[in-house]
Scaffold this motif. Structure first.
Motif, PDB file in Angstrom:
ATOM      1  N   LYS A 126       0.852  -1.196   0.000  1.00 46.47           N
ATOM      2  CA  LYS A 126       0.000   0.000   0.000  1.00 46.47           C
ATOM      3  C   LYS A 126       0.881   1.236   0.000  1.00 46.47           C
ATOM      4  N   GLN A 127       0.625   2.113  -0.952  1.00 45.56           N
ATOM      5  CA  GLN A 127       1.331   3.392  -1.024  1.00 45.56           C
ATOM      6  C   GLN A 127       0.610   4.396  -0.141  1.00 45.56           C
ATOM      7  N   ASN A 128       1.377   5.184   0.638  1.00 49.91           N
ATOM      8  CA  ASN A 128       0.762   6.233   1.454  1.00 49.91           C
ATOM      9  C   ASN A 128       1.701   7.433   1.541  1.00 49.91           C
ATOM     10  N   LEU A 129       1.352   8.405   2.329  1.00 49.73           N
ATOM     11  CA  LEU A 129       2.157   9.628   2.431  1.00 49.73           C
ATOM     12  C   LEU A 129       3.556   9.376   2.999  1.00 49.73           C
ATOM     13  N   ASP A 130       3.701   8.321   3.791  1.00 49.75           N
ATOM     14  CA  ASP A 130       5.005   7.982   4.367  1.00 49.75           C
ATOM     15  C   ASP A 130       5.851   7.147   3.407  1.00 49.75           C
ATOM     16  N   GLY A 131       5.336   6.840   2.234  1.00 49.98           N
ATOM     17  CA  GLY A 131       6.078   6.053   1.263  1.00 49.98           C
ATOM     18  C   GLY A 131       5.449   4.703   1.003  1.00 49.98           C
ATOM     19  N   GLY A 132       4.788   4.132   1.997  1.00 44.50           N
ATOM     20  CA  GLY A 132       4.102   2.863   1.799  1.00 44.50           C
ATOM     21  C   GLY A 132       4.731   1.727   2.560  1.00 44.50           C
ATOM     22  N   GLY A 133       4.090   0.596   2.480  1.00 44.17           N
ATOM     23  CA  GLY A 133       4.583  -0.591   3.160  1.00 44.17           C
ATOM     24  C   GLY A 133       3.766  -1.809   2.785  1.00 44.17           C
ATOM     25  N   PHE A 134       4.288  -2.949   3.190  1.00 47.77           N
ATOM     26  CA  PHE A 134       3.627  -4.214   2.918  1.00 47.77           C
ATOM     27  C   PHE A 134       2.582  -4.483   3.993  1.00 47.77           C
ATOM     28  N   THR A 135       1.468  -5.061   3.570  1.00 46.58           N
ATOM     29  CA  THR A 135       0.440  -5.501   4.495  1.00 46.58           C
ATOM     30  C   THR A 135       0.215  -6.990   4.282  1.00 46.58           C
ATOM     31  N   ILE A 136      -0.161  -7.670   5.349  1.00 48.33           N
ATOM     32  CA  ILE A 136      -0.375  -9.111   5.274  1.00 48.33           C
ATOM     33  C   ILE A 136      -1.763  -9.426   5.788  1.00 48.33           C
ATOM     34  N   ASP A 137      -2.549 -10.083   4.939  1.00 46.13           N
ATOM     35  CA  ASP A 137      -3.873 -10.559   5.321  1.00 46.13           C
ATOM     36  C   ASP A 137      -3.742 -12.059   5.579  1.00 46.13           C
ATOM     37  N   ASN A 138      -3.876 -12.448   6.856  1.00 48.73           N
ATOM     38  CA  ASN A 138      -3.665 -13.831   7.251  1.00 48.73           C
ATOM     39  C   ASN A 138      -4.967 -14.424   7.788  1.00 48.73           C
ATOM     40  N   PRO A 139      -5.592 -15.335   7.032  1.00 50.24           N
ATOM     41  CA  PRO A 139      -6.843 -15.934   7.489  1.00 50.24           C
ATOM     42  C   PRO A 139      -6.665 -16.842   8.707  1.00 50.24           C
ATOM     43  N   ASN A 140      -5.435 -17.203   9.032  1.00 53.44           N
ATOM     44  CA  ASN A 140      -5.156 -18.067  10.185  1.00 53.44           C
ATOM     45  C   ASN A 140      -5.086 -17.295  11.486  1.00 53.44           C
ATOM     46  N   ALA A 141      -4.941 -15.972  11.420  1.00 54.94           N
ATOM     47  CA  ALA A 141      -4.785 -15.149  12.618  1.00 54.94           C
ATOM     48  C   ALA A 141      -6.124 -15.001  13.338  1.00 54.94           C
ATOM     49  N   ILE A 142      -6.118 -15.285  14.642  1.00 55.60           N
ATOM     50  CA  ILE A 142      -7.320 -15.068  15.443  1.00 55.60           C
ATOM     51  C   ILE A 142      -7.225 -13.755  16.210  1.00 55.60           C
ATOM     52  N   SER A 143      -6.005 -13.186  16.258  1.00 56.63           N
ATOM     53  CA  SER A 143      -5.785 -11.911  16.931  1.00 56.63           C
ATOM     54  C   SER A 143      -4.555 -11.264  16.315  1.00 56.63           C
ATOM     55  N   THR A 144      -4.602  -9.941  16.145  1.00 58.12           N
ATOM     56  CA  THR A 144      -3.455  -9.201  15.633  1.00 58.12           C
ATOM     57  C   THR A 144      -3.225  -7.978  16.502  1.00 58.12           C
ATOM     58  N   PHE A 150       0.756 -11.356  15.347  1.00 55.51           N
ATOM     59  CA  PHE A 150      -0.511 -12.077  15.353  1.00 55.51           C
ATOM     60  C   PHE A 150      -0.373 -13.330  16.199  1.00 55.51           C
ATOM     61  N   LYS A 151      -1.475 -14.014  16.402  1.00 57.13           N
ATOM     62  CA  LYS A 151      -1.455 -15.354  16.966  1.00 57.13           C
ATOM     63  C   LYS A 151      -2.529 -16.160  16.266  1.00 57.13           C
ATOM     64  N   THR A 152      -2.335 -17.469  16.258  1.00 54.47           N
ATOM     65  CA  THR A 152      -3.305 -18.362  15.650  1.00 54.47           C
ATOM     66  C   THR A 152      -3.913 -19.216  16.748  1.00 54.47           C
ATOM     67  N   GLU A 153      -4.962 -19.932  16.402  1.00 52.92           N
ATOM     68  CA  GLU A 153      -5.613 -20.786  17.380  1.00 52.92           C
ATOM     69  C   GLU A 153      -4.649 -21.842  17.924  1.00 52.92           C
ATOM     70  N   GLY A 154      -3.794 -22.368  17.068  1.00 54.75           N
ATOM     71  CA  GLY A 154      -2.874 -23.420  17.487  1.00 54.75           C
ATOM     72  C   GLY A 154      -1.504 -22.942  17.913  1.00 54.75           C
ATOM     73  N   ASN A 155      -1.198 -21.651  17.750  1.00 57.11           N
ATOM     74  CA  ASN A 155       0.133 -21.155  18.077  1.00 57.11           C
ATOM     75  C   ASN A 155       0.040 -19.701  18.543  1.00 57.11           C
ATOM     76  N   GLU A 156       0.246 -19.493  19.823  1.00 56.79           N
ATOM     77  CA  GLU A 156       0.185 -18.138  20.374  1.00 56.79           C
ATOM     78  C   GLU A 156       1.552 -17.469  20.425  1.00 56.79           C
ATOM     79  N   GLY A 157       2.610 -18.217  20.117  1.00 57.06           N
ATOM     80  CA  GLY A 157       3.942 -17.635  20.104  1.00 57.06           C
ATOM     81  C   GLY A 157       4.379 -17.151  21.471  1.00 57.06           C
ATOM     82  N   GLN A 158       5.312 -16.222  21.471  1.00 60.55           N
ATOM     83  CA  GLN A 158       5.853 -15.643  22.698  1.00 60.55           C
ATOM     84  C   GLN A 158       5.825 -14.134  22.576  1.00 60.55           C
ATOM     85  N   PRO A 159       4.817 -13.465  23.161  1.00 66.78           N
ATOM     86  CA  PRO A 159       4.738 -12.005  23.045  1.00 66.78           C
ATOM     87  C   PRO A 159       5.958 -11.325  23.654  1.00 66.78           C
TER      88      PRO A 159
END
Length: 121
Positions: free
Chosen positions: A81-99, A106-115
């Motif tokens: 996505k291009q924006n006033l700051d120059g832009g950046g990559f975005t990720i749409d992850n259907p596996n994420a239950i929380s971002t 993010f975290k998924t139902e099966g993997n919450e990682g280590q915040p």
């Protein structure tokens, strides 16, 4: 495993690869621990494959995902996505239950990682 780059993301990655030194570079996409939600996205250029890597066509360049990240990235769409700051990559992850608010972790139902102890969003 299915990973998609939009036309805008592919165009931007191709531009970036052309400006990087070295030959045979590809885009490596992965997941690591950390961030506000427990798992963080990582993207960078690499020139070495390792056992278990999965490779995909990114519209004229190779995209590689390691075997541990593959289940967490299955079905992901990467956009630019291009924006006033120059832009950046975005990720749409259907596996994420929380971002997190900034979309970098993010975290998924099966993997919450280590915040991370402190969130930088």
């Amino acid at each position: 495993m299915n990973l998609t780059l939009t036309d805008a993301a592919s165009f931007r990655v191709k531009e970036m690869i052309e400006n990087e030194p070295g030959e045979g570079l590809f885009l490596r996409v992965g997941v690591g621990g950390g961030g506000c939600s427990g798992l963080t996205y990582g993207m960078g250029f690499d020139d070495k494959m390792v056992d278990g890597d999965q490779a995909f066509d990114g519209n004229g360049f190779k995209v590689v995902v390691d075997q541990n990240s593959a289940p967490l990235l299955d079905g992901v769409t990467i956009d630019f996505k291009q924006n006033l700051d120059g832009g950046g990559f975005t990720i749409d992850n259907p596996n994420a239950i929380s971002t997190c608010g900034c979309g970098h972790s993010f975290k998924t139902e099966g993997n919450e990682g280590q915040p991370a102890k402190q969130c930088d969003c």
